[in-house]
Design a protein around this motif. Structure first.
Motif, PDB file in Angstrom:
ATOM      1  N   CYS A   1     -11.333 -43.600  11.500  1.00  0.00           N
ATOM      2  CA  CYS A   1     -11.204 -43.058  12.857  1.00  0.00           C
ATOM      3  C   CYS A   1      -9.744 -43.043  13.297  1.00  0.00           C
ATOM      4  O   CYS A   1      -9.283 -42.094  13.930  1.00  0.00           O
ATOM      5  CB  CYS A   1     -12.055 -43.850  13.841  1.00  0.00           C
TER       6      CYS A   1
ATOM      7  N   HIS B   1      -8.017 -40.138  11.592  1.00  0.00           N
ATOM      8  CA  HIS B   1      -8.353 -38.838  12.194  1.00  0.00           C
ATOM      9  C   HIS B   1      -7.789 -38.702  13.601  1.00  0.00           C
ATOM     10  O   HIS B   1      -7.361 -37.614  13.985  1.00  0.00           O
ATOM     11  CB  HIS B   1      -9.874 -38.646  12.247  1.00  0.00           C
TER      12      HIS B   1
ATOM     13  N   LEU C   1     -13.861 -35.773  17.554  1.00  0.00           N
ATOM     14  CA  LEU C   1     -15.072 -35.353  16.849  1.00  0.00           C
ATOM     15  C   LEU C   1     -14.928 -35.577  15.350  1.00  0.00           C
ATOM     16  O   LEU C   1     -15.850 -36.080  14.697  1.00  0.00           O
ATOM     17  CB  LEU C   1     -15.373 -33.886  17.154  1.00  0.00           C
ATOM     18  N   ALA C   2     -13.764 -35.253  14.801  1.00  0.00           N
ATOM     19  CA  ALA C   2     -13.526 -35.471  13.370  1.00  0.00           C
ATOM     20  C   ALA C   2     -13.616 -36.956  13.035  1.00  0.00           C
ATOM     21  O   ALA C   2     -14.133 -37.335  11.977  1.00  0.00           O
ATOM     22  CB  ALA C   2     -12.161 -34.916  12.963  1.00  0.00           C
TER      23      ALA C   2
ATOM     24  N   GLU D   1     -17.325 -37.844  13.012  1.00  0.00           N
ATOM     25  CA  GLU D   1     -17.968 -37.263  11.827  1.00  0.00           C
ATOM     26  C   GLU D   1     -17.507 -37.946  10.548  1.00  0.00           C
ATOM     27  O   GLU D   1     -18.266 -38.047   9.586  1.00  0.00           O
ATOM     28  CB  GLU D   1     -17.666 -35.761  11.755  1.00  0.00           C
TER      29      GLU D   1
ATOM     30  N   GLU E   1     -21.167 -44.164  10.558  1.00  0.00           N
ATOM     31  CA  GLU E   1     -21.606 -43.537  11.806  1.00  0.00           C
ATOM     32  C   GLU E   1     -21.655 -44.532  12.963  1.00  0.00           C
ATOM     33  O   GLU E   1     -22.639 -44.600  13.704  1.00  0.00           O
ATOM     34  CB  GLU E   1     -22.958 -42.824  11.619  1.00  0.00           C
TER      35      GLU E   1
ATOM     36  N   THR F   1     -20.269 -43.060  18.575  1.00  0.00           N
ATOM     37  CA  THR F   1     -21.091 -42.095  19.299  1.00  0.00           C
ATOM     38  C   THR F   1     -20.253 -41.485  20.408  1.00  0.00           C
ATOM     39  O   THR F   1     -19.433 -42.159  21.038  1.00  0.00           O
ATOM     40  CB  THR F   1     -22.363 -42.725  19.898  1.00  0.00           C
TER      41      THR F   1
ATOM     42  N   PHE G   1     -22.098 -36.370  19.550  1.00  0.00           N
ATOM     43  CA  PHE G   1     -22.210 -36.814  18.162  1.00  0.00           C
ATOM     44  C   PHE G   1     -22.775 -38.242  18.154  1.00  0.00           C
ATOM     45  O   PHE G   1     -22.317 -39.079  18.914  1.00  0.00           O
ATOM     46  CB  PHE G   1     -20.845 -36.820  17.439  1.00  0.00           C
ATOM     47  N   PRO G   2     -23.750 -38.555  17.302  1.00  0.00           N
ATOM     48  CA  PRO G   2     -24.406 -37.553  16.447  1.00  0.00           C
ATOM     49  C   PRO G   2     -25.265 -36.618  17.286  1.00  0.00           C
ATOM     50  O   PRO G   2     -25.788 -37.039  18.314  1.00  0.00           O
ATOM     51  CB  PRO G   2     -25.257 -38.410  15.501  1.00  0.00           C
TER      52      PRO G   2
END
Length: 78
Positions: A21, A24, A51-52, A55, A60, A63, A74-75
């Motif tokens: 994270c 990104h 968002l990247a 994802e 995961e 959120t 997301f998700p």
């Protein structure tokens, strides 16, 4: 989507500290001394990098919901 405000959460019981994270979205997340991820700001402007990051999280743990109304970003809902 752009122009929205997002609420970003990290489930620290799931986070494994991969740092993906931060890679990104370096302005969106930081790792604490236990290598647990935290959003820099719980609410921020919608953005591709956030968002990247969500994802790209291998477990995961991230959120994203709309700050105004709470709909999942997301998700995505099934």
């Amino acid at each position: 989507m752009m122009g929205d405000r997002w609420h970003v959460e990290v489930d620290r019981s799931v986070c494994i500290g991969s740092g993906m994270c931060v890679n990104h979205a370096p302005d969106g997340f930081r790792l604490d001394t236990a290598r647990q991820s935290h959003p820099v700001e719980p609410e921020s402007d919608a953005g591709e990098r956030l968002l990247a990051a969500a994802e790209g999280c291998p477990v995961e743990a991230i959120t994203i919901t709309l700050a105004d109304g709470g709909e999942p970003v997301f998700p995505p809902e099934e």
